[in-house]
Scaffold this motif. Structure first.
Motif, short mmCIF file in Angstrom:
data_model
loop_
_atom_site.label_atom_id
_atom_site.label_comp_id
_atom_site.label_asym_id
_atom_site.label_seq_id
_atom_site.Cartn_x
_atom_site.Cartn_y
_atom_site.Cartn_z
N ASP A 43 -67.21 -32.90 -15.89
CA ASP A 43 -66.34 -33.79 -16.66
C ASP A 43 -66.79 -35.24 -16.46
O ASP A 43 -66.88 -35.72 -15.33
CB ASP A 43 -64.89 -33.60 -16.18
N GLY A 44 -67.10 -35.91 -17.57
CA GLY A 44 -67.40 -37.34 -17.50
C GLY A 44 -68.74 -37.69 -16.88
O GLY A 44 -68.87 -38.73 -16.23
N THR A 84 -61.99 -35.88 -23.19
CA THR A 84 -62.11 -34.58 -22.53
C THR A 84 -61.79 -33.39 -23.44
O THR A 84 -62.57 -32.45 -23.54
CB THR A 84 -61.19 -34.56 -21.29
N LYS A 166 -58.70 -29.18 -14.66
CA LYS A 166 -57.77 -29.64 -15.71
C LYS A 166 -57.44 -28.48 -16.64
O LYS A 166 -58.33 -27.70 -16.98
CB LYS A 166 -58.42 -30.73 -16.56
N ASP A 309 -65.10 -37.10 -13.30
CA ASP A 309 -64.36 -37.91 -14.27
C ASP A 309 -63.34 -38.82 -13.58
O ASP A 309 -63.23 -40.00 -13.88
CB ASP A 309 -63.65 -36.98 -15.25
N ASP A 356 -68.38 -33.21 -21.05
CA ASP A 356 -67.48 -33.35 -22.20
C ASP A 356 -67.56 -34.72 -22.86
O ASP A 356 -67.10 -34.91 -23.98
CB ASP A 356 -66.04 -33.03 -21.78
N HIS A 357 -68.14 -35.68 -22.16
CA HIS A 357 -68.33 -37.05 -22.67
C HIS A 357 -69.10 -37.81 -21.61
O HIS A 357 -69.19 -37.35 -20.46
CB HIS A 357 -66.99 -37.75 -22.96
N HIS A 491 -63.93 -43.94 -21.33
CA HIS A 491 -64.89 -43.42 -22.31
C HIS A 491 -64.09 -43.25 -23.59
O HIS A 491 -62.90 -43.54 -23.61
CB HIS A 491 -65.44 -42.08 -21.81
ZN LIG Z 1 -63.35 -35.72 -19.47
#
Ligand SMILES: [Zn+2]
Length: 550
Positions: A43-44, A84, A166, A309, A356-357, A491
Motif C-alpha cells: 500500500d502506497g 487505495t 485494511k 502507506d 495501489d498508488h 497521494h
Molecule cells: Zn493506499
C-alpha cells in the motif's frame, strides 16, 4: 484387401508424421498452469522507492523480481484519483473506476449527499469483532468481476482469499466470490464478515486466540542499516513529520507510554514494520491451513500490506523512516517468498507485486527543494465557493461538499430554485480556479465527452462514474495535495509520482526475466495473470495481456 488398406493408411500416417517431424519445433511438455497465484500489494509504494534503494535490498525480497523475474519499470495507473480503494479495485479486475464504480475510498452520493464508504454495507458485520458505522464488510459497491470471480465460476473448488491490514485492501481484490480477512484495529485480530461466512474456520480462531498483535507490544522499531546508509533520505524529527502515534524518530518503541495493548496500540502497530510482519504471519497460516496451491486445483491469494502507506502519510516517501520501512518490508517479503517455496513449491506458484498508488513528497520538504508545493484545505475552500455562489444566485449551499476528487453541487436545489445547472456549474468552476493550488477543473460534460487531448482529462475520466462522482473534478497543481492537517503527505493525483508503481512478476517456467521499459498500465495485471493461469480475462477488463511467458 483390408490388410492392404490398413497398410496404406499406416504408410500415409507415417508420412504425415515424418512431415511434421521436419517442420514442427522440438516437442515440449505442455505448459501446466500454476497451482497458486499470489498477488502482493504494498500500500502506497511508489516505484521510485524500489529502485531508489536497490543497492540495499536483500537478495530474495524485491530483488527476486528484479534479478530473476520480469519487471516493468514504467507501470502506471491510468486513472487520475489515485487512492487505495480505486487502486485495489483495478488490480484483479483490469477495470478502471469509471467501470468498477470504486471512484475513491469514500464519496457523497450525488443524489442524496449521503456519505458512502467503498466497501461499506450495513447488511453485514465483522465476525468476533465490533463493526463501526460505514465499516467495510462487503464488495457490494464493486460493479465488476475480478480474476478470482472468473476462477471460482469455472472451478468452485478453487479458493480465492484476500488478506490485508485494511478492509478495502482485502475485500476488493477478493472480488464477489472470494473470502476476505482484514485486520481489526480495535482488537488486534483478523476478521472476516458475515458476507463471506457465519463463523471463522478453526485456524482463524486459533490464530486470534494467541493474541498475535500483543507479541509486538513495546517492541522497538530500530533502523536496519548503519546511519550512513540513509544519507539519501530526509532525516527523522522534521517539523512536518507527524509525531503522534509512534513518534517521528527511530528507534521507536511501539506502544511506548501505554499500560497495555489496546486500540491505540493496535492502530499504531499498523504504522510500523510489525504491521506487515503480523499480516504476513496470518497469510502463512492461511496458506498452510487452507492448503492453497496444494489441492490439485488453482487458487488465488492476495495479500495487501498496509504499513508503508501509514508511514508515508505520517513522514513522507522522502523520509528516512519510509526508506527504513521499505528495507524492513523487503526482509519480510524475502521470508514470505521462501516460505512459499517450501510450502507450495517453487515451480507451482506465480508471484506478482504491485502497489495501489504512489505518493507525493511532503509539501513542506518539497518547498525546501525550491518546488511550488502546498496544501489545499477543503473546508475553508467550500465556504469560499458557497459565499460566491450565494452572492451570484441568491441561494445558499449550492455546493454540498468536496467528494472524492471533486466538488459536489446540489443539482436538485438548483432546479428547485429555477437555476440552470450549467450556469451554477460554470460559476463554481470559476471560483475553484481562483483558489491557490488548483490547476484545472473538469465539468461533467467534459468528463462524459470524448476529448482525448486535454492533459489529465482522460485520467480523470477513468476515475469518473457519473452515478457516484461529483460533477466538477479537480486537478491540483503538481506537488500540491488535498490535506486537512499541517503535516505528513498523501497521494490521489494524476501525476507520475502518484501513478507510477511497481509491476513485478516472478515464476520460473511461467514468467520470463528482465526489465521491460515500455509504458504499461496496472489495468494490464488482471489480463496478464489470467493468461498465465489459463483463464479468460475478467469481462470488464480494460487492460491487455502483457504476454510474459518465457
Ligand atoms: Zn493506499
Amino acid at each position: 484387401m483390408l490388410h492392404t488398406r490398413r497398410r496404406l493408411l499406416s504408410l500415409a500416417f507415417a508420412a504425415a508424421l515424418s512431415a511434421c517431424a521436419t517442420t514442427a519445433p522440438p516437442a515440449v511438455a505442455p505448459q501446466k498452469n500454476p497451482k497458486l497465484l499470489v498477488l502482493v500489494v504494498i500500500d502506497g509504494l511508489p516505484m521510485r522507492q524500489v529502485t531508489g534503494y536497490r543497492d540495499q535490498l536483500a537478495p530474495d525480497g524485491f530483488a527476486r523480481f528484479l534479478d530473476h523475474g520480469r519487471w516493468f519499470s514504467q507501470a502506471h495507473y491510468g486513472h487520475g484519483h489515485t487512492v487505495t480503494a480505486a487502486g485495489h479495485s483495478v488490480m484483479l479486475s483490469g477495470a478502471y473506476p469509471q467501470r468498477s464504480g470504486i471512484i475513491s475510498n469514500e464519496w457523497r452520493d450525488p443524489a442524496t449527499g449521503a456519505q458512502v464508504y467503498n466497501t461499506g454495507d450495513v447488511a453485514y458485520q465483522y465476525i468476533d469483532s465490533p463493526t463501526a458505522p460505514l465499516a467495510g464488510t462487503s464488495p457490494r459497491n464493486l460493479k465488476v468481476e475480478t480474476l478470482g470471480d472468473v476462477l471460482r465460476t469455472g472451478s468452485p473448488a478453487s479458493k480465492v482469499i484476500g488478506i490485508s491490514g485494511k478492509d478495502r485492501g482485502a475485500i476488493l481484490p477478493a472480488g464477489h466470490k472470494g473470502t476476505a480477512y482484514m485486520y481489526m484495529t480495535e482488537t488486534g485480530r483478523f476478521a472476516s464478515s458475515t458476507y463471506y461466512m457465519q463463523a471463522h474456520p478453526q485456524w482463524v480462531k486459533d490464530f486470534n486466540a494467541t493474541n498475535p498483535a500483543d507479541a509486538f507490544f513495546k517492541k522497538t522499531w530500530a533502523p536496519l542499516l548503519p546511519e550512513a546508509a540513509y544519507a539519501r533520505s530526509v532525516p527523522d524529527g522534521q517539523s512536518w513529520q507527524i509525531a503522534s502515534g509512534n513518534g517521528n524518530k527511530l528507534p521507536a518503541v511501539i506502544g511506548d507510554k501505554m499500560d497495555g495493548p489496546g486500540p491505540r496500540f493496535y492502530g499504531g502497530l499498523l504504522a510500523s514494520p510489525f504491521g506487515d510482519e503480523l499480516t504476513l504471519a496470518f497469510a502463512r497460516a492461511a496458506i498452510t491451513n487452507e492448503k492453497l496451491g496444494q489441492r490439485g486445483v488453482q487458487d488465488i491469494l492476495s495479500v495487501s500490506l498496509s504499513s508503508h502507506d501509514y508511514i508515508n502519510h505520517a513522514f513522507g516517501p522522502e523520509s528516512r523512516l519510509s526508506h527504513d520501512h521499505t528495507l524492513h518490508l523487503d526482509r519480510h517479503l524475502q521470508a514470505f517468498f521462501q516460505f512459499l517455496d517450501k510450502e507450495v513449491g517453487a515451480g507451482n506458484y506465480v508471484l506478482a507485486l504491485t502497489a495501489d498508488h504512489g505518493f507525493t513528497d511532503t509539501p513542506e520538504w518539497a518547498a525546501t527543494q525550491g518546488r511550488d508545493a502546498g496544501r489545499f484545505n477543503s473546508s475553508p475552500s467550500l465556504a469560499v465557493v458557497n459565499t460566491a455562489l450565494s452572492a451570484r444566485f441568491g441561494v445558499d449551499r449550492l455546493a454540498r461538499d468536496f467528494s472524492a476528487s471533486g466538488l459536489l453541487l446540489d443539482e436538485k436545489l438548483a432546479a428547485d430554485k429555477g437555476l440552470k445547472f450549467a450556469d451554477v456549474q460554470a460559476a463554481a468552476r470559476e471560483e475553484l480556479l481562483k483558489l491557490p493550488g488548483v490547476a484545472t477543473v473538469f465539468t461533467r460534460e467534459q468528463l462524459l465527452g470524448d476529448d482525448r487531448t486535454t492533459p489529465y482529462l482522460e485520467a480523470m475520466r477513468k476515475s469518473f462514474d457519473p452515478t457516484r462522482a461529483a460533477q466538477l473534478q479537480i486537478v491540483l497543481k503538481r506537488n500540491w495535495i488535498f490535506s486537512y492537517r499541517p503535516g505528513g503527505s498523501t497521494h490521489g493525483s494524476p501525476y507520475d509520482y502518484d501513478t507510477h508503481v511497481p509491476l513485478l512478476f516472478w515464476g520460473p517456467g511461467y514468467v520470463g526475466q528482465g526489465e521491460v521499459k515500455e509504458r504499461v498500465e496496472i489495468a494490464d495485471l488482471a489480463p496478464t495473470l489470467a493468461a498465465i493461469a489459463g483463464l479468460p480475462a475478467p469481462a470488464q477488463a480494460q487492460g491487455r495481456d502483457l504476454k510474459l511467458k518465457p
